[in-house]
Design a protein around this motif. Structure first.
Motif, short mmCIF file in Angstrom:
data_model
loop_
_atom_site.label_atom_id
_atom_site.label_comp_id
_atom_site.label_asym_id
_atom_site.label_seq_id
_atom_site.Cartn_x
_atom_site.Cartn_y
_atom_site.Cartn_z
N MET A 1 0.84 -1.20 0.00
CA MET A 1 0.00 0.00 0.00
C MET A 1 0.87 1.25 0.00
SD MET A 1 -2.82 1.21 2.82
CE MET A 1 -3.61 2.80 2.70
N ILE A 2 0.47 2.25 -0.75
CA ILE A 2 1.17 3.53 -0.78
C ILE A 2 0.18 4.61 -0.35
CG2 ILE A 2 2.29 5.25 -2.25
CD1 ILE A 2 3.08 2.92 -4.11
N ASP A 3 0.54 5.33 0.72
CA ASP A 3 -0.36 6.40 1.15
C ASP A 3 0.27 7.78 1.07
OD1 ASP A 3 1.38 6.55 3.31
OD2 ASP A 3 -0.04 5.74 4.77
N ARG A 4 1.55 7.85 0.66
CA ARG A 4 2.21 9.14 0.55
C ARG A 4 3.42 9.05 -0.36
NH1 ARG A 4 5.88 12.40 4.12
NH2 ARG A 4 6.21 10.50 5.30
N LEU A 5 3.65 10.10 -1.13
CA LEU A 5 4.83 10.22 -1.97
C LEU A 5 5.75 11.27 -1.37
CD1 LEU A 5 5.03 10.36 -5.81
CD2 LEU A 5 6.01 12.25 -4.51
N VAL A 6 7.04 10.96 -1.32
CA VAL A 6 8.06 11.90 -0.82
C VAL A 6 9.13 12.04 -1.89
CG1 VAL A 6 9.90 12.27 0.86
CG2 VAL A 6 7.67 11.44 1.62
N THR A 7 9.50 13.28 -2.21
CA THR A 7 10.52 13.49 -3.22
C THR A 7 11.41 14.66 -2.84
OG1 THR A 7 10.89 13.73 -5.62
CG2 THR A 7 9.11 15.03 -4.64
N GLY B 1 -4.97 13.25 -5.57
CA GLY B 1 -5.39 12.70 -4.29
C GLY B 1 -4.36 11.93 -3.49
N LEU B 2 -3.13 11.82 -3.99
CA LEU B 2 -2.09 11.12 -3.24
C LEU B 2 -1.29 12.15 -2.44
CD1 LEU B 2 -0.41 8.62 -2.53
CD2 LEU B 2 0.93 9.02 -4.62
N ALA B 3 -1.29 12.03 -1.13
CA ALA B 3 -0.54 12.96 -0.27
C ALA B 3 0.91 13.00 -0.73
CB ALA B 3 -0.63 12.52 1.18
N SER B 4 1.44 14.20 -0.92
CA SER B 4 2.78 14.34 -1.49
C SER B 4 3.61 15.36 -0.72
CB SER B 4 2.69 14.78 -2.96
OG SER B 4 1.99 13.81 -3.73
N THR B 5 4.87 15.02 -0.51
CA THR B 5 5.81 15.90 0.17
C THR B 5 6.99 16.19 -0.75
OG1 THR B 5 5.26 15.04 2.37
CG2 THR B 5 7.41 16.10 2.12
N TRP B 6 7.34 17.47 -0.87
CA TRP B 6 8.52 17.88 -1.63
C TRP B 6 9.50 18.54 -0.69
CZ3 TRP B 6 10.79 22.69 -2.21
CH2 TRP B 6 11.77 22.81 -3.20
N MET B 7 10.76 18.18 -0.81
CA MET B 7 11.80 18.77 0.02
C MET B 7 12.91 19.32 -0.86
SD MET B 7 14.99 18.13 1.47
CE MET B 7 15.66 19.48 2.45
N GLY B 8 13.36 20.53 -0.57
CA GLY B 8 14.44 21.11 -1.35
C GLY B 8 14.89 22.43 -0.75
N ARG B 9 15.83 23.06 -1.42
CA ARG B 9 16.36 24.35 -1.00
C ARG B 9 15.97 25.42 -2.01
NH1 ARG B 9 21.21 25.05 2.38
NH2 ARG B 9 21.45 23.19 3.68
N VAL B 10 15.64 26.60 -1.52
CA VAL B 10 15.34 27.75 -2.38
C VAL B 10 16.13 28.94 -1.86
CG1 VAL B 10 13.03 26.95 -3.01
CG2 VAL B 10 13.33 28.43 -1.01
N GLY B 11 16.31 29.93 -2.70
CA GLY B 11 17.00 31.12 -2.28
C GLY B 11 16.11 32.02 -1.42
N VAL C 1 0.24 7.53 -8.99
CA VAL C 1 -1.07 7.66 -8.35
C VAL C 1 -1.92 6.43 -8.60
CG1 VAL C 1 -3.27 8.91 -8.42
CG2 VAL C 1 -1.13 10.18 -8.27
N ALA C 2 -1.98 5.99 -9.85
CA ALA C 2 -2.77 4.80 -10.18
C ALA C 2 -2.23 3.57 -9.45
CB ALA C 2 -2.78 4.58 -11.69
N LEU C 3 -0.92 3.47 -9.32
CA LEU C 3 -0.31 2.37 -8.57
C LEU C 3 -0.76 2.42 -7.11
CD1 LEU C 3 1.80 0.05 -8.33
CD2 LEU C 3 3.49 1.84 -7.82
N SER C 4 -0.77 3.62 -6.53
CA SER C 4 -1.16 3.75 -5.12
C SER C 4 -2.62 3.35 -4.90
CB SER C 4 -0.95 5.19 -4.64
OG SER C 4 -1.92 6.08 -5.15
N ARG C 5 -3.43 3.47 -5.94
CA ARG C 5 -4.85 3.12 -5.84
C ARG C 5 -5.07 1.62 -6.03
NH1 ARG C 5 -7.23 7.77 -9.94
NH2 ARG C 5 -6.97 9.57 -8.55
N GLY C 6 -4.04 0.92 -6.46
CA GLY C 6 -4.20 -0.50 -6.73
C GLY C 6 -4.75 -0.79 -8.10
N ASP C 7 -4.67 0.18 -9.02
CA ASP C 7 -5.17 -0.03 -10.38
C ASP C 7 -4.31 -1.04 -11.13
OD1 ASP C 7 -7.06 1.90 -9.86
OD2 ASP C 7 -6.02 3.50 -10.94
N ASP C 8 -4.90 -1.70 -12.12
CA ASP C 8 -4.13 -2.64 -12.93
C ASP C 8 -3.16 -1.87 -13.82
OD1 ASP C 8 -5.57 -1.75 -15.23
OD2 ASP C 8 -7.11 -3.27 -14.89
#
Length: 317
Positions: A1-7, A48-58, A270-277
């Motif tokens: 199961m995937i409930d969140r994406l982090v990048t 609809g997939l909870a997503s987190t982005w991490m990085g540096r900005v000026g 996203v489709a993978l997280s939903r369990g789609d074929d």
């Protein structure tokens, strides 16, 4: 199961103009944002997939804009403000023939100073999908250290990992990039690549019949359990546990292809997280990739996409 994406990656300001004379005589410039990892996170969050982005900005207005637009699209943003380096910039100019020329200003940018300690605060679980790209690896040695740390954290947490090669020849050579890509891909659960990028993971493969299905099968033979290969208007292919599934491209009037690959990846995950074929994953991915092509911005076409489009039949070019 995937409930969140982090990048993790670099957020870029984007300047673009439709003037035939480019920036030399453009009466105005449209300001937006870009960056592959942020594009994926926004696409996933919008679906609809909870997503987190991490990085540096000026510590500048462009960095504030990157953070604001990511948050406005529903992304959980972990941004480190770096007062010593500017936010990176991407400039798009449309020529008289309709071609989009892209120039990057990202040397010594805030995003390139991403380092291993930056990712320590990210919370991962067994239900987290960590998404990485070759662009972040290309930014600097410290950014590669951040990837290594995140891979270790993902392993400790039991998180799954996806990796999109996303090679940028302007950032580094294929000679330097190949070993790094192969190292990351070996530890990824899902590998995304275009047909043209497969040779970076399988040196010498380019001499064979180059299509998505053959490429996916070659990567699987090299030990990758789950691979997705794209081939532009010719469609895509996924190879999972010995089975190959073909995806069909979507007919679209192209305005700008920048961001289309990111939208494709976002839709697939996203489709993978939903369990789609697999067929449904590839179909949604192609729909979002086509949507991105309909807009001059990197992600705005996906933001304008309607879920009703997912019910339309894909059409080959």
């Amino acid at each position: 199961m995937i409930d969140r994406l982090v990048t993790i990656g670099e957020g870029l300001a984007v300047f673009r103009t439709n003037s035939d004379d480019g920036l030399r005589r453009a009466p105005d410039v449209t300001v937006s944002t870009g960056g592959a990892e942020g594009n994926v996170a926004m696409a996933a969050a919008r679906l609809g997939l909870a997503s987190t982005w991490m990085g540096r900005v000026g510590a500048d207005g462009l960095g504030e804009r990157v953070v604001r637009e990511l948050r406005a699209e529903g992304v959980d943003v972990h941004a480190i403000v770096d007062p010593g380096h500017p936010t990176g910039l991407l400039v798009k100019e449309t020529s008289a023939g309709g071609r989009t020329d892209v120039t990057y200003y990202r040397a010594l940018s805030a995003g390139s100073t991403l380092c291993a300690s930056d990712v320590d605060g990210l919370q991962l679980t067994a239900d987290t999908l960590v998404h990485l790209t070759g662009i972040t690896a290309a930014l600097s040695a410290s950014a590669r250290d951040a990837i290594e740390r995140l891979l270790a954290l993902a392993s400790d947490a039991g998180s799954s990992v996806s990796f999109d090669v996303n090679h940028r020849s302007r950032l580094w050579s294929t000679l330097d990039a190949g070993p790094v890509y192969r190292s990351i891909a070996q530890r990824a659960d899902i590998v995304f690549a275009s047909v043209d990028e497969v040779d970076l993971l399988l040196p010498g493969w380019g001499g064979q019949a180059a299509n998505a299905a053959n490429a996916a099968e070659a990567l699987a033979a090299d030990g990758h359990r789950h691979v997705v290969v794209t081939d532009g208007a010719h469609g895509s292919a996924a190879r999972i546990d010995g089975a190959t599934t073909l995806g069909t491209s979507v007919s679209v009037d192209v305005v700008d292809t920048v961001g289309a690959g990111d939208a494709f990846v976002g839709g697939y995950l996203v489709a993978l997280s939903r369990g789609d074929d697999v067929e449904t994953r590839l179909r949604l991915a192609s729909q979002l990739g086509a949507a991105a092509c309909r807009h001059a911005g990197d992600w705005e076409g996906v933001a304008a996409w309607s879920p009703d489009e997912a019910n339309r039949e894909p059409v080959s070019r």
